[in-house]
Design a protein around this motif. Structure first.
Motif, PDB file in Angstrom:
ATOM      1  N   VAL B 118      -8.326   7.343  10.542  1.00 56.31           N
ATOM      2  CA  VAL B 118      -7.418   7.889  11.556  1.00 56.31           C
ATOM      3  C   VAL B 118      -7.214   9.395  11.333  1.00 56.31           C
ATOM      4  O   VAL B 118      -7.084  10.171  12.292  1.00 56.31           O
ATOM      5  CB  VAL B 118      -6.089   7.090  11.594  1.00 56.31           C
ATOM      6  CG1 VAL B 118      -5.288   7.294  10.349  1.00 56.31           C
ATOM      7  CG2 VAL B 118      -5.278   7.437  12.841  1.00 56.31           C
ATOM      8  N   GLN B 119      -7.244   9.827  10.075  1.00 60.62           N
ATOM      9  CA  GLN B 119      -7.175  11.271   9.821  1.00 60.62           C
ATOM     10  C   GLN B 119      -8.420  11.961  10.384  1.00 60.62           C
ATOM     11  O   GLN B 119      -8.327  13.054  10.948  1.00 60.62           O
ATOM     12  CB  GLN B 119      -7.055  11.546   8.321  1.00 60.62           C
ATOM     13  CG  GLN B 119      -5.646  11.291   7.785  1.00 60.62           C
ATOM     14  CD  GLN B 119      -5.526  11.667   6.320  1.00 60.62           C
ATOM     15  OE1 GLN B 119      -6.423  11.383   5.517  1.00 60.62           O
ATOM     16  NE2 GLN B 119      -4.431  12.299   5.956  1.00 60.62           N
ATOM     17  N   ASP B 179       1.224  12.103   8.468  1.00 58.92           N
ATOM     18  CA  ASP B 179       1.752  10.764   8.183  1.00 58.92           C
ATOM     19  C   ASP B 179       0.821   9.967   7.269  1.00 58.92           C
ATOM     20  O   ASP B 179       1.286   9.124   6.486  1.00 58.92           O
ATOM     21  CB  ASP B 179       1.940   9.979   9.491  1.00 58.92           C
ATOM     22  CG  ASP B 179       3.185  10.418  10.253  1.00 58.92           C
ATOM     23  OD1 ASP B 179       3.927  11.261   9.718  1.00 58.92           O
ATOM     24  OD2 ASP B 179       3.392   9.937  11.381  1.00 58.92           O
ATOM     25  N   TYR B 180      -0.477  10.187   7.400  1.00 58.10           N
ATOM     26  CA  TYR B 180      -1.425   9.424   6.591  1.00 58.10           C
ATOM     27  C   TYR B 180      -1.831  10.151   5.304  1.00 58.10           C
ATOM     28  O   TYR B 180      -2.702   9.695   4.576  1.00 58.10           O
ATOM     29  CB  TYR B 180      -2.648   9.043   7.420  1.00 58.10           C
ATOM     30  CG  TYR B 180      -2.361   7.870   8.333  1.00 58.10           C
ATOM     31  CD1 TYR B 180      -2.466   6.568   7.870  1.00 58.10           C
ATOM     32  CD2 TYR B 180      -1.919   8.068   9.642  1.00 58.10           C
ATOM     33  CE1 TYR B 180      -2.176   5.489   8.694  1.00 58.10           C
ATOM     34  CE2 TYR B 180      -1.620   7.000  10.473  1.00 58.10           C
ATOM     35  CZ  TYR B 180      -1.753   5.709   9.992  1.00 58.10           C
ATOM     36  OH  TYR B 180      -1.449   4.634  10.802  1.00 58.10           O
ATOM     37  N   ASN B 181      -1.176  11.254   5.024  1.00 56.45           N
ATOM     38  CA  ASN B 181      -1.350  11.921   3.734  1.00 56.45           C
ATOM     39  C   ASN B 181      -0.397  11.249   2.747  1.00 56.45           C
ATOM     40  O   ASN B 181       0.675  11.756   2.432  1.00 56.45           O
ATOM     41  CB  ASN B 181      -1.036  13.414   3.874  1.00 56.45           C
ATOM     42  CG  ASN B 181      -1.156  14.156   2.560  1.00 56.45           C
ATOM     43  OD1 ASN B 181      -1.912  13.763   1.669  1.00 56.45           O
ATOM     44  ND2 ASN B 181      -0.387  15.228   2.424  1.00 56.45           N
ATOM     45  N   ARG B 182      -0.791  10.059   2.309  1.00 60.01           N
ATOM     46  CA  ARG B 182       0.112   9.198   1.539  1.00 60.01           C
ATOM     47  C   ARG B 182      -0.333   9.103   0.090  1.00 60.01           C
ATOM     48  O   ARG B 182      -1.532   9.170  -0.199  1.00 60.01           O
ATOM     49  CB  ARG B 182       0.108   7.790   2.145  1.00 60.01           C
ATOM     50  CG  ARG B 182       0.628   7.766   3.567  1.00 60.01           C
ATOM     51  CD  ARG B 182       0.436   6.408   4.209  1.00 60.01           C
ATOM     52  NE  ARG B 182       0.995   6.388   5.560  1.00 60.01           N
ATOM     53  CZ  ARG B 182       0.827   5.393   6.407  1.00 60.01           C
ATOM     54  NH1 ARG B 182       0.112   4.328   6.063  1.00 60.01           N
ATOM     55  NH2 ARG B 182       1.370   5.436   7.610  1.00 60.01           N
ATOM     56  N   PRO B 183       0.623   8.901  -0.828  1.00 66.23           N
ATOM     57  CA  PRO B 183       0.242   8.697  -2.231  1.00 66.23           C
ATOM     58  C   PRO B 183      -0.733   7.524  -2.349  1.00 66.23           C
ATOM     59  O   PRO B 183      -0.571   6.499  -1.673  1.00 66.23           O
ATOM     60  CB  PRO B 183       1.571   8.383  -2.915  1.00 66.23           C
ATOM     61  CG  PRO B 183       2.613   8.971  -2.036  1.00 66.23           C
ATOM     62  CD  PRO B 183       2.084   8.857  -0.638  1.00 66.23           C
ATOM     63  N   LEU B 184      -1.716   7.679  -3.197  1.00 62.89           N
ATOM     64  CA  LEU B 184      -2.708   6.626  -3.383  1.00 62.89           C
ATOM     65  C   LEU B 184      -2.204   5.659  -4.442  1.00 62.89           C
ATOM     66  O   LEU B 184      -1.637   6.086  -5.449  1.00 62.89           O
ATOM     67  CB  LEU B 184      -4.039   7.254  -3.808  1.00 62.89           C
ATOM     68  CG  LEU B 184      -4.583   8.305  -2.842  1.00 62.89           C
ATOM     69  CD1 LEU B 184      -5.817   9.006  -3.414  1.00 62.89           C
ATOM     70  CD2 LEU B 184      -4.918   7.668  -1.494  1.00 62.89           C
ATOM     71  N   PRO B 185      -2.387   4.367  -4.217  1.00 61.19           N
ATOM     72  CA  PRO B 185      -1.862   3.395  -5.190  1.00 61.19           C
ATOM     73  C   PRO B 185      -2.536   3.559  -6.554  1.00 61.19           C
ATOM     74  O   PRO B 185      -3.740   3.802  -6.634  1.00 61.19           O
ATOM     75  CB  PRO B 185      -2.211   2.043  -4.556  1.00 61.19           C
ATOM     76  CG  PRO B 185      -3.296   2.327  -3.575  1.00 61.19           C
ATOM     77  CD  PRO B 185      -3.084   3.716  -3.090  1.00 61.19           C
ATOM     78  N   ASP B 186      -1.732   3.418  -7.599  1.00 59.89           N
ATOM     79  CA  ASP B 186      -2.295   3.538  -8.943  1.00 59.89           C
ATOM     80  C   ASP B 186      -3.181   2.347  -9.249  1.00 59.89           C
ATOM     81  O   ASP B 186      -2.869   1.212  -8.871  1.00 59.89           O
ATOM     82  CB  ASP B 186      -1.175   3.618  -9.983  1.00 59.89           C
ATOM     83  CG  ASP B 186      -0.745   5.046 -10.231  1.00 59.89           C
ATOM     84  OD1 ASP B 186      -1.617   5.943 -10.144  1.00 59.89           O
ATOM     85  OD2 ASP B 186       0.447   5.277 -10.493  1.00 59.89           O
TER      86      ASP B 186
END
Lengths: 140, 311
Positions: B118-119, B179-186
């Motif tokens: 989407v980005q 909005d989709y610049n989100r932290p990446l899960p560890d």
């Protein structure tokens, strides 16, 4: 003094001890002994010829790039075909490959860079960053 | 005194096609292709393979005039689509309008891939602003989640559906990028290595050693060696001079990420084809071109670039 003033001089960069600032690769004295000894990621460049060329072994990356750039620049000033033996090249980063294309573009019209034994890491990046714009012949 | 007001219209056109079933798909795409061919415009189609076949069958002999690409291969990493698919075709034809059908989001895209998809759709608007290019993006209303369709209305200024053509009332690509610049899960279980100036060889050895033990081999292992080195070098050049590289296995893929203190401010970083004559960093571009997926989280506190390689 350019690196091309020497013949068959092996110049080594030890990344761990390389001082910052201007390149130390302009003469035999540039192989500064290091406290940690040689690394498998050193870069070795021998000047070969005639015909004018380089024999490269080791790694070309951000740490060793300046030696590579200066060696290429020295050959470009000769204005003749360049033959580069890459049989000992273990790694080259994107900028290192780009420097090769830039050197090829710096040659007089009709002159070329001939790559011998180019490893996959160089050929693949060369294909990605636009080989068509440079007079480079990759020996297969 | 007369005042003349001139309105500048962006020659870039970016409609979404919302379709149900093969008939609506063809009704929306085939006239678009034929109008382009009739006008002498270069036409490319980058869609999933089943839709490539659908269009080839419908176009018949005309299909030979169209450049077809399997988007599930050429665009499996959404970050590759602008430089490696869209610009690669458009830049071959700098004179006159170019038409492209690009379908980067299909049923089956994973939750890990979707934010990058989407980005990408949002970034197309920035990448092609001012260019005489039309990119039509089909969306499968039957196969995709309604939230995907809602996002598509924000990334496309114009919507085409069974009711005709309309202007999107919620077009806001910058908001999608943000909005989709989100932290990446560890990761659950990753090997990690801190690095600084002079450590690039160690970073390469670390990544290659672990990736080989996870089943990556041959040219793909060499590609990952290069990417790890490029990302780490970016940390040294732009990310505060140090960073951390991690590697782990996840759903049959080798995953590597590099975290540093930098902040990527250019949303199109790594998505512009590089002018061969220009010095300048190509590390992120090559990362996009070679990886199966690239995810990025960046803000003022730091940046993580995460790459996925299928084994």
């Amino acid at each position: 003094m350019s690196i091309v003033d020497f013949r068959m001089v092996t110049v080594t960069i030890w990344p761990e001890v390389r001082p910052r600032g201007p390149s130390q690769a302009a003469g035999p004295g540039s192989s500064t002994p290091g406290v940690r000894g040689p690394s498998p990621h050193d870069l070795h460049i021998d000047l070969t010829g005639p015909p004018a060329g380089l024999k490269v072994s080791g790694d070309i990356d951000r740490t060793t790039r300046r030696l590579w750039e200066e060696a290429l620049g020295g050959l470009v000033t000769k204005g003749d075909d360049m033959h580069i033996d890459l049989s000992g090249l273990l790694f080259v980063d994107v900028r290192g490959t780009w420097l090769l294309t830039e050197a090829a573009r710096g040659l007089p019209m009709g002159k070329k860079v001939f790559l011998h034994h180019a490893p996959y890491c160089l050929r693949s990046v060369l294909a990605l960053i636009g080989p068509d714009s440079s007079p480079i012949e990759v020996e297969t | 005194m007369t005042t003349t007001t001139t309105t500048t219209v962006d020659p870039f056109v970016h409609p979404a096609l919302f379709y149900r079933g093969a008939r609506q798909y063809l009704d929306g795409t085939v006239p678009f292709i034929r109008q382009g061919l009739a006008a002498g415009e270069p036409v490319a189609v980058a869609v999933p393979p089943q839709n490539v076949e659908l269009l080839r069958a419908e176009l018949g002999e005309e299909a030979s005039e169209v450049r077809f690409l399997d988007m599930t291969q050429a665009g499996r990493n959404p970050g590759r689509i602008i430089p490696g698919v869209l610009r690669a075709f458009a830049d071959l034809h700098p004179a006159g309008r170019v038409r492209i059908i690009g379908e980067p989001i299909w049923a089956g895209r994973s939750a890990t891939e979707y934010p990058a998809c989407v980005q990408h759709e949002a970034l197309i608007n920035l990448a092609f602003s001012g260019r005489a290019v039309t990119i039509l993006c089909p969306y499968d209303l039957d196969g995709l989640d309604p939230s995907v369709i809602t996002d598509a209305e924000m990334t496309h200024p114009v919507i085409m559906d069974g009711y005709g053509l309309r202007t999107s009332r919620v077009y806001a690509p910058e908001r999608i990028i943000q909005d989709y610049n989100r932290p990446l899960p560890d990761p659950v279980d990753a090997a990690a290595l801190g690095f600084a100036d002079g450590d690039l060889g160690r970073v390469r050895d670390f990544v290659v050693g672990h990736a080989a033990s996870m089943g990556l081999s041959g040219e793909r292992l060499e590609d990952l060696r290069l990417i790890a080195s490029e990302l780490a070098a970016n940390s040294l050049d732009y990310g505060g001079g140090s960073g951390t590289v991690r590697i782990w296995a996840e759903n049959g893929q080798v995953v590597v990420d590099v975290t540093d203190a930098g902040h990527i401010l250019d949303p199109l970083a790594g998505r512009r084809p590089a002018d061969p004559r220009q010095r300048g960093s190509r590390g992120l571009l090559v990362t996009n071109l070679l990886s199966d997926l690239v995810r990025i989280h960046t803000n003022q506190d730091g940046t993580t670039v995460r790459v996925y390689f299928s084994t």
